[in-house]
Design an enzyme around this catalytic site. Structure first.
Site, mmCIF file in Angstrom:
data_model
loop_
_atom_site.group_PDB
_atom_site.id
_atom_site.type_symbol
_atom_site.label_atom_id
_atom_site.label_comp_id
_atom_site.label_asym_id
_atom_site.label_seq_id
_atom_site.Cartn_x
_atom_site.Cartn_y
_atom_site.Cartn_z
ATOM 1 C CB CYS A 2 15.176 -37.044 46.168
ATOM 2 S SG CYS A 2 13.567 -37.176 45.405
ATOM 3 N NE ARG A 27 17.960 -37.603 51.321
ATOM 4 C CZ ARG A 27 17.513 -36.947 52.376
ATOM 5 N NH1 ARG A 27 17.934 -37.292 53.566
ATOM 6 N NH2 ARG A 27 16.676 -35.961 52.252
ATOM 7 C CD1 TRP A 75 10.217 -42.818 48.081
ATOM 8 C CD2 TRP A 75 9.119 -40.866 48.139
ATOM 9 N NE1 TRP A 75 8.994 -43.028 48.691
ATOM 10 C CE2 TRP A 75 8.301 -41.859 48.733
ATOM 11 C CE3 TRP A 75 8.628 -39.568 48.054
ATOM 12 C CZ2 TRP A 75 7.048 -41.583 49.250
ATOM 13 C CZ3 TRP A 75 7.359 -39.291 48.564
ATOM 14 C CH2 TRP A 75 6.586 -40.304 49.155
ATOM 15 C CG ASN A 101 15.453 -33.978 48.753
ATOM 16 O OD1 ASN A 101 14.330 -34.465 48.721
ATOM 17 N ND2 ASN A 101 16.146 -33.878 49.862
ATOM 18 N N GLY A 102 12.768 -32.407 46.896
ATOM 19 C CA GLY A 102 11.726 -31.559 47.487
ATOM 20 C C GLY A 102 10.516 -31.476 46.576
ATOM 21 C CD GLU A 488 8.491 -49.935 65.678
ATOM 22 O OE1 GLU A 488 7.646 -49.115 65.321
ATOM 23 O OE2 GLU A 488 9.592 -50.065 65.106
ATOM 24 C CE LYS A 492 10.155 -51.330 61.889
ATOM 25 N NZ LYS A 492 10.273 -50.129 62.661
ATOM 26 C CD GLU A 495 8.859 -50.173 58.357
ATOM 27 O OE1 GLU A 495 8.914 -49.104 57.752
ATOM 28 O OE2 GLU A 495 9.208 -50.298 59.539
ATOM 29 C CG HIS A 511 -14.110 -53.758 72.440
ATOM 30 N ND1 HIS A 511 -15.323 -53.758 73.087
ATOM 31 C CD2 HIS A 511 -13.171 -53.801 73.413
ATOM 32 C CE1 HIS A 511 -15.131 -53.782 74.390
ATOM 33 N NE2 HIS A 511 -13.826 -53.806 74.616
ATOM 34 C CE LYS A 610 16.459 -44.806 58.692
ATOM 35 N NZ LYS A 610 15.654 -45.764 59.448
HETATM 36 C C1 F6R Z 1 9.415 -47.188 60.252
HETATM 37 C C2 F6R Z 1 10.068 -45.927 60.030
HETATM 38 C C3 F6R Z 1 9.239 -44.723 59.875
HETATM 39 C C4 F6R Z 1 9.868 -43.539 60.616
HETATM 40 C C5 F6R Z 1 9.086 -42.253 60.340
HETATM 41 C C6 F6R Z 1 9.627 -41.083 61.119
HETATM 42 O O1 F6R Z 1 10.328 -48.216 60.402
HETATM 43 O O2 F6R Z 1 11.272 -45.858 59.953
HETATM 44 O O3 F6R Z 1 7.940 -44.939 60.306
HETATM 45 O O4 F6R Z 1 9.874 -43.826 61.975
HETATM 46 O O5 F6R Z 1 9.145 -41.961 58.978
HETATM 47 O O6 F6R Z 1 10.945 -40.828 60.797
HETATM 48 P P1 F6R Z 1 11.873 -39.982 61.732
HETATM 49 O O7 F6R Z 1 12.063 -40.734 62.992
HETATM 50 O O8 F6R Z 1 13.154 -39.850 60.959
HETATM 51 O O9 F6R Z 1 11.197 -38.672 61.956
#
Ligand code: F6R
Length: 615
Positions: A2, A27, A75, A101-102, A488, A492, A495, A511, A610
């Site tokens: 949030c 956020r 969120w 937020n929380g 990774e 990407k 998501e 396997h 994020k």
């Molecule tokens: C994927 C992504 C998330 C963050 C994860 C950790 O693209 O952005 O998987 O990597 O939420 O976030 P941080 O790095 O901010 O602790």
């Protein structure tokens, strides 16, 4: 998660709050709301959807002359995203308003108690419980708002960054934080409140970041007083000069923040090593490492804790640190580590990696490691973030604000910092030959040019994206240093495009996952010339003979894989250890284009946020 924004000053509050919320949408973006006070009435608008939906719904108050107000982009944690559950929430008397937020973990018993006392609730949120708890305390104990907030927060278990407004005392906003970030922008005769500094960057470069368990009453023409919520002691406000600028938080001509951030990588990797790496003189140093070199050198083990993409960067670092320094490394999901009673010794070094510096699980893992006596080093991007403050020492990645929800430049800059740490330790321990040490330094210094060259694969990635955009599934395979890159790449894709994707070490395929392969299955294989090339070629053959569609990332000039693969993307040659910095680039571009072609919201994928400040 949030985002929260508040304003008190002499300007019209509406446009400041709306613009601020748009900057904080990374956020959370499932609902949004705003409250203004025009000297007589509360003006409230809230809605399910994005801030742009809120704008359409609040046109009747857009011209409000109110110079005080607050807004929220959500969120959802408690209660589905809908108009009623959106913030702000108003207390039963209609006087108190909150944005939050929380999570209030003990909201159920508190709600029960308030219901017994005759309170009613219209939403399913924990936040509505909190504002009524504040109201009850204020009324019962005949307290001013600030004191009532303080007393109420001492009854609460959970996390919060809150702004509270009282119609009966309309020249102040009470703010408090525990576990969720809160910054106060200090201007001339005005204050801004926000989850980070981006909403007020064009108005002031002076910011105060509240620490956990601190609160403040933000009032015009009065000095800002910060207090500890628990014991009421006063804290000296520490005003920081912001490093961010407006340009950094705008799209700069790109269609999406994600694409802008992918293209920023050559420059930000340079920013990451600027002043820290001098290849010709054999220097690689970071203050946080130099000051604690002995701790690193005596470490019997390095434990890396992180989540998501940062965890993938940790896996790359495991391979690099072990190879360069021979110090054993273990990489853990912070969310598992914190709850499994891990063995942590005082002579372990724990490295916590986090772009935002706010990830709740990583923060909790750090606290646990500190309790057990370990030295904790942070690798963060956001300056002044909770993790950067909670760790004993650290190194910033200097990637600049990352706004696209999918991490791109955070990943490559984290790997850059971690590689520099490995090189510094290897030099001190003598675990790399002199020639290898210099070779890696030199190679790291030219990585930005190679990333730049790898970005030339954009058109090719777009072409391939057009062919596979409708695939329901996708496999990513890599070996050694490029196994985490496969993870990774898959993350990407899933998501931002919502295509199911899995990353595997290439040899593990036989396997189990090989059963998935048929002519419908695209398989992205990371096959640079260095590393286990021949082994990967064999894996490609195995896929080929089962009719899988192969998209291979290969070193420029490759012949063998080119003959086998359906599509190839060429990248410049690098040593095996540094190759993740290059191989990841075409995978970022591929998922970006697939998501765009599928009409997905690349910068704000569904259900995500994020900054994951809830566990
Ligand atoms: C994927 C992504 C998330 C963050 C994860 C950790 O693209 O952005 O998987 O990597 O939420 O976030 P941080 O790095 O901010 O602790």
């Amino acid at each position: 998660m949030c985002g929260i924004v508040g304003y008190i000053g002499y300007r019209e509050a509406y446009p400041i709050i709306i613009k601020g919320l748009k900057r904080l949408e990374y956020r959370g973006y499932d609902s949004a709301g705003i409250m203004l006070y025009n000297g007589k009435n509360l003006q409230i608008a809230k809605t399910k959807g994005k801030v742009s939906d809120l704008e359409s719904k609040s046109s009747d108050i857009a011209q409000s002359a109110a110079t005080i107000g607050m807004g929220h982009t959500r969120w959802a944690t408690h209660g589905v995203p809908n108009d009623i559950n959106s913030h702000p929430h108003v207390s039963n008397s209609g006087n108190l308003v909150i944005i939050h937020n929380g999570i209030i973990e003990n909201y159920e018993p508190l709600k029960k108690e308030l219901l017994n006392r005759g309170y009613t609730f219209s939403s399913d949120t924990d936040t509505e419980v909190l504002i009524n708890l504040i109201e009850e305390v204020k009324k019962n104990e005949k307290l001013k708002l600030g004191k009532a907030v303080q007393v109420a927060l001492n009854q609460v278990v959970g996390a919060y960054a809150i702004c509270v407004f009282d119609k009966e005392n309309p020249d102040e906003i009470v703010v408090a934080r525990l576990g969720s970030p809160l910054a106060i922008g200090v201007g001339e005769n005005e204050f801004f409140i926000a989850s980070d500094a981006s909403p007020f960057i064009e108005y002031t470069s002076n910011a105060i970041y509240l620490e956990d368990e601190e609160m403040a009453i933000v009032r015009l023409h009065k000095p800002l007083k910060i207090r500890k919520i628990k014991d009421d002691s006063l804290v000296d406000p520490y005003i920081q000069e912001l490093q961010m600028n407006l340009e950094q938080i705008e799209k700069g001509g790109y269609d999406h923040f994600m694409l802008k951030e992918i293209y920023e990588q050559p420059n930000v990797i340079k920013d990451t090593y600027r002043g820290r790496l001098h290849a010709n003189s054999g220097i690689v140093q970071m203050a946080g490492v130099e000051d604690n070199l002995e701790k690193f050198l005596h470490a019997q083990r390095i434990l890396i804790v992180a989540c998501g993409t940062s965890w993938h960067a940790g896996l790359v670092a495991e391979y690099i640190i072990e190879e360069f320094t021979r110090i054993p490394v273990e990489v853990e999901y912070a969310s598992e580590f914190r709850y499994r009673n891990p063995i942590i010794n005082p002579n372990d070094v724990v490295i916590a990696i986090s772009q935002s510096g706010e990830t709740a699980d990583t923060l909790a893992a750090i606290k646990l490691a500190k309790e057990k006596g370990a030295f904790v080093f942070g690798v963060c991007n956001v300056v002044g973030s909770s993790i950067s403050r909670e760790t004993h020492a650290g190194a910033y990645t200097h990637a600049g604000p990352e706004i696209g929800v999918a991490s791109t430049k955070a990943f490559t800059t984290q790997i850059t910092v971690l590689t520099m740490i490995a090189l510094r330790l290897a030099k001190a321990k003598g675990t790399l030959s002199n020639s290898d040490f210099y070779r890696y330094l030199q190679e790291l210094e030219v990585i930005p040019e190679k990333v730049h060259e790898a970005l030339e694969s954009n058109e090719k990635a777009k072409e391939i994206a057009a062919k596979f955009k409708d695939a329901p599934n996708c496999l990513y395979l890599g070996r050694g240093y490029n196994f985490p890159v496969a993870l990774e790449g898959a993350l990407k894709l899933k998501e931002i495009s919502y295509i199911h994707a899995e990353g595997y070490p290439a040899a593990e395929m036989k396997h189990g996952p090989i059963a998935l392969i048929d002519e419908q299955m695209p398989v992205v294989v990371i096959a640079p010339k260095q590393g286990h090339y021949d082994k990967v070629v064999s894996n490609i053959q195995e896929i080929k003979s089962r009719s899988g569609k192969i998209i291979a990332v290969v070193t420029k000039g490759d012949v063998q894989v080119k003959e086998l693969a359906d599509h190839v993307i060429e990248i410049p040659e690098t040593s095996d250890a540094l190759s993740p910095l290059i191989t990841t680039i075409p995978l970022q571009l591929l998922s970006y284009h697939i998501a765009v072609m599928r009409g997905c919201n690349v910068d704000q994928p569904r259900n995500l946020a994020k900054s994951v400040t809830v566990e």
